[in-house]
Design an enzyme around this catalytic site. Sequence first.
Site, PDB file in Angstrom:
ATOM      1  N   LEU A 109       0.879  -1.168   0.000  1.00  0.00           N
ATOM      2  CA  LEU A 109       0.000   0.000   0.000  1.00  0.00           C
ATOM      3  C   LEU A 109       0.913   1.213   0.000  1.00  0.00           C
ATOM      4  O   LEU A 109       1.925   1.232   0.706  1.00  0.00           O
ATOM      5  CB  LEU A 109      -0.893   0.019   1.244  1.00  0.00           C
ATOM      6  CG  LEU A 109      -1.907  -1.120   1.389  1.00  0.00           C
ATOM      7  CD1 LEU A 109      -2.630  -1.010   2.727  1.00  0.00           C
ATOM      8  CD2 LEU A 109      -2.909  -1.104   0.251  1.00  0.00           C
ATOM      9  N   ASP A 110       0.575   2.231  -0.788  1.00  0.00           N
ATOM     10  CA  ASP A 110       1.473   3.382  -0.838  1.00  0.00           C
ATOM     11  C   ASP A 110       1.444   4.147   0.484  1.00  0.00           C
ATOM     12  O   ASP A 110       0.643   3.870   1.378  1.00  0.00           O
ATOM     13  CB  ASP A 110       1.180   4.270  -2.053  1.00  0.00           C
ATOM     14  CG  ASP A 110      -0.148   5.010  -1.982  1.00  0.00           C
ATOM     15  OD1 ASP A 110      -0.508   5.497  -0.890  1.00  0.00           O
ATOM     16  OD2 ASP A 110      -0.824   5.122  -3.021  1.00  0.00           O
ATOM     17  N   TYR A 111       2.349   5.091   0.597  1.00  0.00           N
ATOM     18  CA  TYR A 111       2.631   5.787   1.857  1.00  0.00           C
ATOM     19  C   TYR A 111       1.379   6.307   2.554  1.00  0.00           C
ATOM     20  O   TYR A 111       1.194   6.113   3.759  1.00  0.00           O
ATOM     21  CB  TYR A 111       3.608   6.930   1.573  1.00  0.00           C
ATOM     22  CG  TYR A 111       4.039   7.736   2.767  1.00  0.00           C
ATOM     23  CD1 TYR A 111       4.681   7.139   3.844  1.00  0.00           C
ATOM     24  CD2 TYR A 111       3.821   9.116   2.801  1.00  0.00           C
ATOM     25  CE1 TYR A 111       5.102   7.888   4.935  1.00  0.00           C
ATOM     26  CE2 TYR A 111       4.239   9.873   3.882  1.00  0.00           C
ATOM     27  CZ  TYR A 111       4.878   9.253   4.946  1.00  0.00           C
ATOM     28  OH  TYR A 111       5.292  10.000   6.029  1.00  0.00           O
ATOM     29  N   THR A 113      -1.842   5.493   1.813  1.00  0.00           N
ATOM     30  CA  THR A 113      -2.983   4.571   1.797  1.00  0.00           C
ATOM     31  C   THR A 113      -2.968   3.717   3.055  1.00  0.00           C
ATOM     32  O   THR A 113      -1.924   3.210   3.468  1.00  0.00           O
ATOM     33  CB  THR A 113      -2.940   3.675   0.545  1.00  0.00           C
ATOM     34  OG1 THR A 113      -3.060   4.495  -0.622  1.00  0.00           O
ATOM     35  CG2 THR A 113      -4.078   2.661   0.561  1.00  0.00           C
ATOM     36  N   ARG A 193      -4.949   6.479  -7.412  1.00  0.00           N
ATOM     37  CA  ARG A 193      -4.523   7.877  -7.420  1.00  0.00           C
ATOM     38  C   ARG A 193      -4.381   8.398  -8.847  1.00  0.00           C
ATOM     39  O   ARG A 193      -4.799   9.512  -9.168  1.00  0.00           O
ATOM     40  CB  ARG A 193      -3.206   8.033  -6.664  1.00  0.00           C
ATOM     41  CG  ARG A 193      -3.319   7.706  -5.194  1.00  0.00           C
ATOM     42  CD  ARG A 193      -2.095   8.076  -4.405  1.00  0.00           C
ATOM     43  NE  ARG A 193      -2.217   7.604  -3.029  1.00  0.00           N
ATOM     44  CZ  ARG A 193      -2.911   8.203  -2.074  1.00  0.00           C
ATOM     45  NH1 ARG A 193      -3.553   9.336  -2.347  1.00  0.00           N
ATOM     46  NH2 ARG A 193      -2.976   7.699  -0.857  1.00  0.00           N
TER      47      ARG A 193
END
Length: 252
Positions: A109-111, A113, A193
């Site tokens: 999961l990105d930073y 999220t 995103r």
Amino acid sequence: MDKIEEQLRLQVYLARCGVGSRRKCEEYISEGRVSVNGKSVLTPGTKVSDGDEVCYNGRPVHPEKEHVYIALHKPSGFICSNQDRDGRPLAIDLLSDATHRRLFNVGRLDYMTSGLLFFTNDGDFSKLMTHPSSHVEKEYVVTTKKEIPGELMEQFKKGISVQGEFFRLKNYTFKGTRTVHIVLEEGKNKELRKVFLSRNITLKSIHRIRVGNIKLTGLASGRFRKLTPREVEQLKNQALENKKNNRGKPKR
């Protein structure tokens, strides 16, 4: 060293040692962080056999005898990596009391999220869960700062290109004019995103609430639990069934 009954590709061996996913282990090899019998190896695919000494970052590694599977509720503001040059908080540090074994995240999961994220030391499980052919569903709650056009969601469902990348959701359900539940199967890097920002729609949050049959329900932010053997088996079986059912079908 545990006996290797047949030659294995180096990245497969490292994954079985819990060093990382096969793809991540290929990166480690290319970066010169792996040696075999005292010699640095830079080529993924190199074969290793029983009796070879394999080291990662100068330390011998051996196949894991016991696999661990953990579900974490990742807060936003944590990065999915074992280290970060900018000193940002690491999601894996939230598991410091979980086990003494080396673990790695299954996908990421990105930073910013938040939500459900698996950790394991089982490289084969990680590959099965993240390979596009497994069609493992991931469900997200997306909240935006302005109204979400229904037309955008319909385009996303049919397939949409953003700067040369193709994205397609499996299903969606509106929960309000600015909140939508989205189900993805592949989940490319920062897919949600990129799709929303392509329409100048600023996101307030992205939160993953489900992976396969595992829901985030009841797990507080920053907390974790071990997956049960039954849950792991169900995840594997569904992924294998999906691979079987989609074998031979043209890629979307």
